[in-house]
Design a protein around this motif. Structure first.
Motif, PDB file in Angstrom:
ATOM      1  N   GLY A 161       0.876  -1.210   0.039  1.00 43.55           N
ATOM      2  CA  GLY A 161       0.118  -0.031  -0.169  1.00 43.55           C
ATOM      3  C   GLY A 161       0.868   1.211   0.106  1.00 43.55           C
ATOM      4  N   LEU A 162       1.875   1.263   1.020  1.00 44.93           N
ATOM      5  CA  LEU A 162       3.022   2.394   0.829  1.00 44.93           C
ATOM      6  C   LEU A 162       3.577   2.442  -0.639  1.00 44.93           C
ATOM      7  N   ARG A 163       3.850   1.502  -1.359  1.00 43.63           N
ATOM      8  CA  ARG A 163       4.410   1.551  -2.595  1.00 43.63           C
ATOM      9  C   ARG A 163       3.512   2.382  -3.525  1.00 43.63           C
ATOM     10  N   ARG A 164       2.251   1.784  -3.258  1.00 46.62           N
ATOM     11  CA  ARG A 164       1.234   2.364  -4.590  1.00 46.62           C
ATOM     12  C   ARG A 164       0.845   3.880  -3.991  1.00 46.62           C
ATOM     13  N   GLN A 165       0.792   4.347  -2.754  1.00 46.08           N
ATOM     14  CA  GLN A 165       0.815   5.547  -2.578  1.00 46.08           C
ATOM     15  C   GLN A 165       1.821   6.604  -2.949  1.00 46.08           C
ATOM     16  N   GLU A 166       3.244   5.881  -2.898  1.00 45.71           N
ATOM     17  CA  GLU A 166       4.202   6.634  -3.564  1.00 45.71           C
ATOM     18  C   GLU A 166       4.337   6.822  -4.962  1.00 45.71           C
ATOM     19  N   ALA A 167       3.813   5.839  -5.504  1.00 41.04           N
ATOM     20  CA  ALA A 167       3.663   5.761  -7.082  1.00 41.04           C
ATOM     21  C   ALA A 167       2.587   6.775  -7.410  1.00 41.04           C
ATOM     22  N   GLN A 168       1.483   6.974  -6.651  1.00 41.61           N
ATOM     23  CA  GLN A 168       0.319   7.782  -7.149  1.00 41.61           C
ATOM     24  C   GLN A 168       0.839   9.340  -6.979  1.00 41.61           C
ATOM     25  N   ARG A 169       1.810   9.729  -5.672  1.00 42.77           N
ATOM     26  CA  ARG A 169       2.486  10.686  -5.353  1.00 42.77           C
ATOM     27  C   ARG A 169       3.417  11.183  -6.596  1.00 42.77           C
ATOM     28  N   LEU A 170       4.144  10.263  -7.077  1.00 45.46           N
ATOM     29  CA  LEU A 170       5.093  10.605  -8.235  1.00 45.46           C
ATOM     30  C   LEU A 170       4.326  11.006  -9.398  1.00 45.46           C
ATOM     31  N   ALA A 171       3.308  10.161  -9.704  1.00 43.77           N
ATOM     32  CA  ALA A 171       2.531  10.171 -10.836  1.00 43.77           C
ATOM     33  C   ALA A 171       1.852  11.634 -10.808  1.00 43.77           C
ATOM     34  N   LEU A 172       1.240  11.978  -9.888  1.00 42.25           N
ATOM     35  CA  LEU A 172       0.737  13.408  -9.683  1.00 42.25           C
ATOM     36  C   LEU A 172       1.764  14.430  -9.705  1.00 42.25           C
ATOM     37  N   SER A 173       2.813  14.474  -8.959  1.00 40.69           N
ATOM     38  CA  SER A 173       3.992  15.338  -9.372  1.00 40.69           C
ATOM     39  C   SER A 173       4.430  15.551 -10.700  1.00 40.69           C
ATOM     40  N   LYS A 174       4.685  14.402 -11.583  1.00 40.24           N
ATOM     41  CA  LYS A 174       4.784  14.505 -12.794  1.00 40.24           C
ATOM     42  C   LYS A 174       3.858  15.231 -13.674  1.00 40.24           C
ATOM     43  N   LYS A 175       2.558  14.941 -13.377  1.00 36.34           N
ATOM     44  CA  LYS A 175       1.423  15.682 -14.227  1.00 36.34           C
ATOM     45  C   LYS A 175       1.443  16.894 -13.787  1.00 36.34           C
ATOM     46  N   GLY A 176       1.685  17.280 -12.614  1.00 34.57           N
ATOM     47  CA  GLY A 176       1.676  18.740 -12.332  1.00 34.57           C
ATOM     48  C   GLY A 176       2.866  19.446 -12.859  1.00 34.57           C
ATOM     49  N   ASN A 177       3.996  18.827 -12.930  1.00 34.62           N
ATOM     50  CA  ASN A 177       5.139  19.399 -13.746  1.00 34.62           C
ATOM     51  C   ASN A 177       4.697  19.669 -15.106  1.00 34.62           C
ATOM     52  N   GLU A 178       4.157  18.620 -15.854  1.00 34.15           N
ATOM     53  CA  GLU A 178       3.865  18.824 -17.244  1.00 34.15           C
ATOM     54  C   GLU A 178       2.838  19.910 -17.536  1.00 34.15           C
ATOM     55  N   LEU A 179       2.032  19.969 -16.593  1.00 38.78           N
ATOM     56  CA  LEU A 179       1.036  20.957 -16.839  1.00 38.78           C
ATOM     57  C   LEU A 179       1.752  22.726 -16.489  1.00 38.78           C
ATOM     58  N   ALA A 180       2.544  22.495 -15.684  1.00 38.77           N
ATOM     59  CA  ALA A 180       3.241  23.710 -15.223  1.00 38.77           C
ATOM     60  C   ALA A 180       4.140  24.364 -16.558  1.00 38.77           C
ATOM     61  N   GLN A 181       4.903  23.335 -17.022  1.00 39.36           N
ATOM     62  CA  GLN A 181       5.638  23.464 -18.277  1.00 39.36           C
ATOM     63  C   GLN A 181       4.893  23.810 -19.365  1.00 39.36           C
ATOM     64  N   ARG A 182       3.808  23.387 -19.697  1.00 31.97           N
ATOM     65  CA  ARG A 182       2.941  23.720 -20.779  1.00 31.97           C
ATOM     66  C   ARG A 182       2.364  25.164 -20.475  1.00 31.97           C
ATOM     67  N   GLU A 183       2.062  25.625 -19.283  1.00 34.51           N
ATOM     68  CA  GLU A 183       1.478  26.918 -19.073  1.00 34.51           C
ATOM     69  C   GLU A 183       2.811  27.916 -19.173  1.00 34.51           C
ATOM     70  N   ILE A 184       3.939  27.631 -18.663  1.00 33.63           N
ATOM     71  CA  ILE A 184       4.993  28.616 -18.863  1.00 33.63           C
ATOM     72  C   ILE A 184       5.095  28.771 -20.454  1.00 33.63           C
ATOM     73  N   ALA A 185       5.191  27.666 -21.151  1.00 31.21           N
ATOM     74  CA  ALA A 185       5.456  27.679 -22.660  1.00 31.21           C
ATOM     75  C   ALA A 185       4.481  28.727 -23.372  1.00 31.21           C
ATOM     76  N   LYS A 186       3.180  28.648 -22.614  1.00 29.08           N
ATOM     77  CA  LYS A 186       2.129  29.399 -23.276  1.00 29.08           C
ATOM     78  C   LYS A 186       2.465  30.812 -23.090  1.00 29.08           C
ATOM     79  N   LEU A 187       2.878  31.334 -21.677  1.00 29.07           N
ATOM     80  CA  LEU A 187       2.994  32.410 -21.168  1.00 29.07           C
ATOM     81  C   LEU A 187       4.108  33.075 -22.033  1.00 29.07           C
ATOM     82  N   GLN A 188       5.402  32.199 -22.155  1.00 29.93           N
ATOM     83  CA  GLN A 188       6.476  32.757 -22.988  1.00 29.93           C
ATOM     84  C   GLN A 188       6.123  33.052 -24.341  1.00 29.93           C
TER      85      GLN A 188
END
Length: 252
Positions: A9-36
């Motif tokens: 269960g701990l491993r699944r939670q960590e995997a979910q956290r990493l997936a959400l963090s990656k998705k958040g970074n991708e969204l942030a990068q897209r927003e930065i690219a649009k702003l630039q």
């Protein structure tokens, strides 16, 4: 009783956290690219606008200030380099260099009179008088921008305030708090006595003497000891606002 979370269960939670963090970074990068991309488009449009309105920018000081503020809002500093493309388009590189040189000339010419402190409006009037007929008009904002470009010279050029008055200081000294307070007290009448300072500020005589002596040594104030009761101390930098004319119109 709640079942404890196992290693799986701990491993699944960590995997979910990493997936959400990656998705958040991708969204942030897209927003930065649009702003630039948007900023790049705005810069290109601003460049076209400046090219089309060069004459108005140079001849209309209010319009020039507005355009410069638009530049700053999208991260362009027209004065970052005299050879910068926006400075060239705006025609402000050489303009502010010229204003800066004239400011230095005026401050040096009047330093023996005002101790290196001149009202910004008097400085503007002197600049207007000495500039060639047909030259771009000068406003206070132009003086502020030109002075900001003089800092590398280490000459002490900066804008200081006393009450509601803005002054240009042209000597490399720090104005202490007591001097600034007394100048603020004298800004309406351009003069003061030691009694005025004592009544208004409640200082002891030693503090008043120390402050006034320092101002006399630096040339910021003149003493008038013709008064039968007590000497008066005049601030020559304030004379122009008191009389409506500069102290020495020929000192250009």
């Amino acid at each position: 009783m709640r079942k404890a979370v196992g290693i799986g269960g701990l491993r699944r939670q960590e995997a979910q956290r990493l997936a959400l963090s990656k998705k958040g970074n991708e969204l942030a990068q897209r927003e930065i690219a649009k702003l630039q991309e948007q900023i790049s488009t705005m810069k290109a449009n601003l460049e076209v606008f400046v090219r089309e309105h060069q004459r108005d920018i140079r001849n209309n000081p209010a319009f020039r200030v507005q355009v410069q503020r638009m530049c700053q809002l999208i991260g362009i500093d027209p004065l970052a380099s005299r050879k910068g493309y926006m400075a060239e388009l705006l025609g402000v590189g050489d303009f502010y260099c010229e204003i800066g040189i004239q400011i230095i000339d005026i401050c040096l010419a009047t330093r023996s009179i005002n101790g290196g402190l001149i009202d910004i409006e008097e400085l503007r009037e002197r600049l207007i008088r000495r500039r060639l007929k047909g030259s771009e008009p000068v406003v206070v904002d132009d003086i502020k921008r030109a002075i900001s470009q003089l800092s590398p010279l280490k000459g002490g050029y900066k804008i200081v305030s006393f009450g509601g008055r803005k002054m240009v200081q042209s000597v490399a000294r720090e104005m202490n708090a007591d001097t600034s307070t007394v100048l603020g007290l004298a800004q309406q009448t351009s003069k003061f006595t030691k009694s005025d300072v004592k009544v208004a500020l409640g200082w002891d005589l030693y503090r008043i003497d120390t402050c006034v002596d320092d101002m006399l040594r630096s040339g910021i104030v003149w003493i008038d000891d013709q008064n039968s009761t007590m000497p008066e101390y005049w601030v020559p930098a304030f004379f122009s606002q008191l009389s409506g004319t500069s102290l020495n119109a020929s000192a250009l």
